[in-house]
Design a protein around this motif. Structure first.
Motif, PDB file in Angstrom:
ATOM      1  N   SER A  47       0.833  -1.202   0.000  1.00 33.24           N
ATOM      2  CA  SER A  47       0.000   0.000   0.000  1.00 33.24           C
ATOM      3  C   SER A  47       0.870   1.255   0.000  1.00 33.24           C
ATOM      4  O   SER A  47       0.624   2.186  -0.767  1.00 33.24           O
ATOM      5  N   SER A  50       2.471   1.747  -3.324  1.00 34.14           N
ATOM      6  CA  SER A  50       1.514   2.233  -4.328  1.00 34.14           C
ATOM      7  C   SER A  50       1.260   3.723  -4.181  1.00 34.14           C
ATOM      8  O   SER A  50       1.037   4.420  -5.164  1.00 34.14           O
ATOM      9  N   LEU A 101       5.108  -1.193  -7.703  1.00 31.60           N
ATOM     10  CA  LEU A 101       4.272  -2.391  -7.732  1.00 31.60           C
ATOM     11  C   LEU A 101       4.271  -2.954  -9.144  1.00 31.60           C
ATOM     12  O   LEU A 101       4.302  -2.209 -10.119  1.00 31.60           O
ATOM     13  N   ASP A 103       2.176  -5.221 -12.056  1.00 31.90           N
ATOM     14  CA  ASP A 103       0.754  -5.272 -12.410  1.00 31.90           C
ATOM     15  C   ASP A 103       0.014  -6.217 -11.467  1.00 31.90           C
ATOM     16  O   ASP A 103      -1.104  -5.931 -11.034  1.00 31.90           O
ATOM     17  N   THR A 106      -0.453  -4.454  -8.128  1.00 29.10           N
ATOM     18  CA  THR A 106      -1.522  -3.451  -8.216  1.00 29.10           C
ATOM     19  C   THR A 106      -2.892  -4.124  -8.196  1.00 29.10           C
ATOM     20  O   THR A 106      -3.802  -3.673  -7.493  1.00 29.10           O
ATOM     21  N   THR A 110      -5.690  -3.713  -5.249  1.00 28.11           N
ATOM     22  CA  THR A 110      -7.039  -3.266  -5.607  1.00 28.11           C
ATOM     23  C   THR A 110      -8.078  -4.233  -5.060  1.00 28.11           C
ATOM     24  O   THR A 110      -9.108  -3.813  -4.521  1.00 28.11           O
TER      25      THR A 110
END
Length: 147
Positions: A47, A50, A101, A103, A106, A110
């Motif tokens: 987190s 990101s 991050l 893919d 991420t 999410t």
């Protein structure tokens, strides 16, 4: 403790601290059930990365109040899970490369956030309208306290 704080403010602070603790604990429990198998520390690190793409390992360690070697171990584990990658070395300091991050990282973050949001939205939808309004009005002050 400062003596110029009113007893009402101290009591409110204690009640708010307790309520926030319960909410945060429930949010963490919701994400503990996610299929990723990540630890809370790993979730917090992805987190932070990101929110601060390109952050260095040393800076991340300082922010998280961890020793450098401990943080390096965490980052290596996240790299092995294909959640984090290192950016190109800094042209001014070739020893430093920022963290990003992947893919996959991420997408996983999410998913974790969506699970937490879903849980919280379901709980908020069960409140009476006046309760939801009271929370909405309190957000301004909670954000002010947090900044």
């Amino acid at each position: 403790m400062t003596t110029d704080i009113s007893p009402q403010a101290i009591a409110l602070a204690d009640e708010l601290r307790t309520a926030l603790h319960h909410v945060f604990r429930r949010l963490r429990q919701e994400s503990d059930n996610d299929p990723s198998g990540l630890t809370l520390q790993q979730k917090m690190l992805i987190s932070t990365i990101s929110l601060q793409p390109g952050i260095g390992v040393a800076e991340l360690a300082r922010q998280e109040k961890l020793r450098g070697p401990t943080m390096s171990g965490h980052i290596k584990a996240l790299e092995a899970l294909n959640l984090v990658k290192r950016d190109a070395p800094d042209p001014d300091d070739r020893r430093r490369s920022g963290l990003l991050l992947t893919d996959h990282g991420t997408a996983l973050l999410t998913e974790i956030r969506a699970r937490r949001l879903d849980w919280l939205a379901r709980r908020l939808s069960q409140l009476p309208p006046e309760g939801a309004d009271a929370l909405r009005n309190a957000l301004v002050y909670l954000n002010e306290i947090g900044e």
